[in-house]
Write a protein that holds these residues in place. Structure first.
Motif, PDB file in Angstrom:
ATOM      1  N   ARG A   7      31.109  36.526 109.170  1.00 22.66           N
ATOM      2  CA  ARG A   7      29.813  35.956 109.662  1.00 22.66           C
ATOM      3  C   ARG A   7      29.939  35.034 110.749  1.00 22.66           C
ATOM      4  N   THR A   8      29.280  35.224 111.785  1.00 20.65           N
ATOM      5  CA  THR A   8      28.944  34.587 112.932  1.00 20.65           C
ATOM      6  C   THR A   8      27.765  34.079 113.593  1.00 20.65           C
ATOM      7  N   GLU A   9      27.310  33.388 114.083  1.00 19.35           N
ATOM      8  CA  GLU A   9      25.905  32.856 114.788  1.00 19.35           C
ATOM      9  C   GLU A   9      26.095  32.966 115.988  1.00 19.35           C
ATOM     10  N   GLN A  14      24.125  39.725 120.057  1.00 19.16           N
ATOM     11  CA  GLN A  14      25.162  40.616 119.278  1.00 19.16           C
ATOM     12  C   GLN A  14      26.536  40.259 120.076  1.00 19.16           C
ATOM     13  N   ILE A  63      34.307  40.974 105.670  1.00 18.11           N
ATOM     14  CA  ILE A  63      33.381  40.704 106.776  1.00 18.11           C
ATOM     15  C   ILE A  63      33.447  39.011 107.083  1.00 18.11           C
ATOM     16  N   THR A  90      20.922  34.073 115.299  1.00 18.52           N
ATOM     17  CA  THR A  90      20.974  35.121 114.677  1.00 18.52           C
ATOM     18  C   THR A  90      22.518  35.200 113.837  1.00 18.52           C
ATOM     19  N   THR A  91      22.449  35.742 112.804  1.00 21.84           N
ATOM     20  CA  THR A  91      23.585  35.759 111.930  1.00 21.84           C
ATOM     21  C   THR A  91      24.162  37.349 112.223  1.00 21.84           C
ATOM     22  N   TRP A  92      25.288  37.432 112.674  1.00 20.37           N
ATOM     23  CA  TRP A  92      26.025  38.622 112.948  1.00 20.37           C
ATOM     24  C   TRP A  92      27.275  38.932 111.894  1.00 20.37           C
ATOM     25  N   ILE A  93      27.285  40.013 111.207  1.00 23.80           N
ATOM     26  CA  ILE A  93      28.641  40.449 110.569  1.00 23.80           C
ATOM     27  C   ILE A  93      29.344  41.212 111.222  1.00 23.80           C
ATOM     28  N   GLN A 131      23.598  43.017 112.361  1.00 27.10           N
ATOM     29  CA  GLN A 131      22.785  41.848 112.188  1.00 27.10           C
ATOM     30  C   GLN A 131      22.626  41.815 110.763  1.00 27.10           C
ATOM     31  N   ALA A 132      22.733  40.452 110.374  1.00 25.22           N
ATOM     32  CA  ALA A 132      22.497  40.250 108.939  1.00 25.22           C
ATOM     33  C   ALA A 132      21.049  40.243 108.521  1.00 25.22           C
TER      34      ALA A 132
END
Length: 77
Positions: free
Chosen positions: A18-20, A24, A16, A2-5, A76-77
């Motif tokens: 972004r991280t994978e 969370q 921002i 999941t991509t998290w911002i 979550q993106a």
């Protein structure tokens, strides 16, 4: 994955990161990621902010004191 911002604020501006991740990131992980980015992006700007001896030393307060950055959210993106 999941991509998290991770949202953070510096000098009144919101940015921002972004991280994978499968889960969370918690606030400590977010602060660590933003600190690493700040060390790259703002090298030489450290210590631009004054140390407050009455504030507890945590990674988040060090990030704020070194770079003037506050983590403001994780979504979550």
């Amino acid at each position: 994955m999941t991509t998290w911002i991770i949202a953070y604020s510096k000098d009144g501006n919101t940015s921002i990161l972004r991280t994978e991740s499968d889960r969370q990131p918690d606030i400590d992980e977010a602060v660590e990621l933003v600190t690493r980015k700040a060390e790259q992006d703002y090298a030489g700007e450290e210590d631009a902010y004054e140390h407050d001896p009455d504030v507890e030393e945590t990674p988040a307060t060090r990030l704020s004191e070194r770079f003037g950055i506050t983590v403001t959210g994780i979504s979550q993106a």
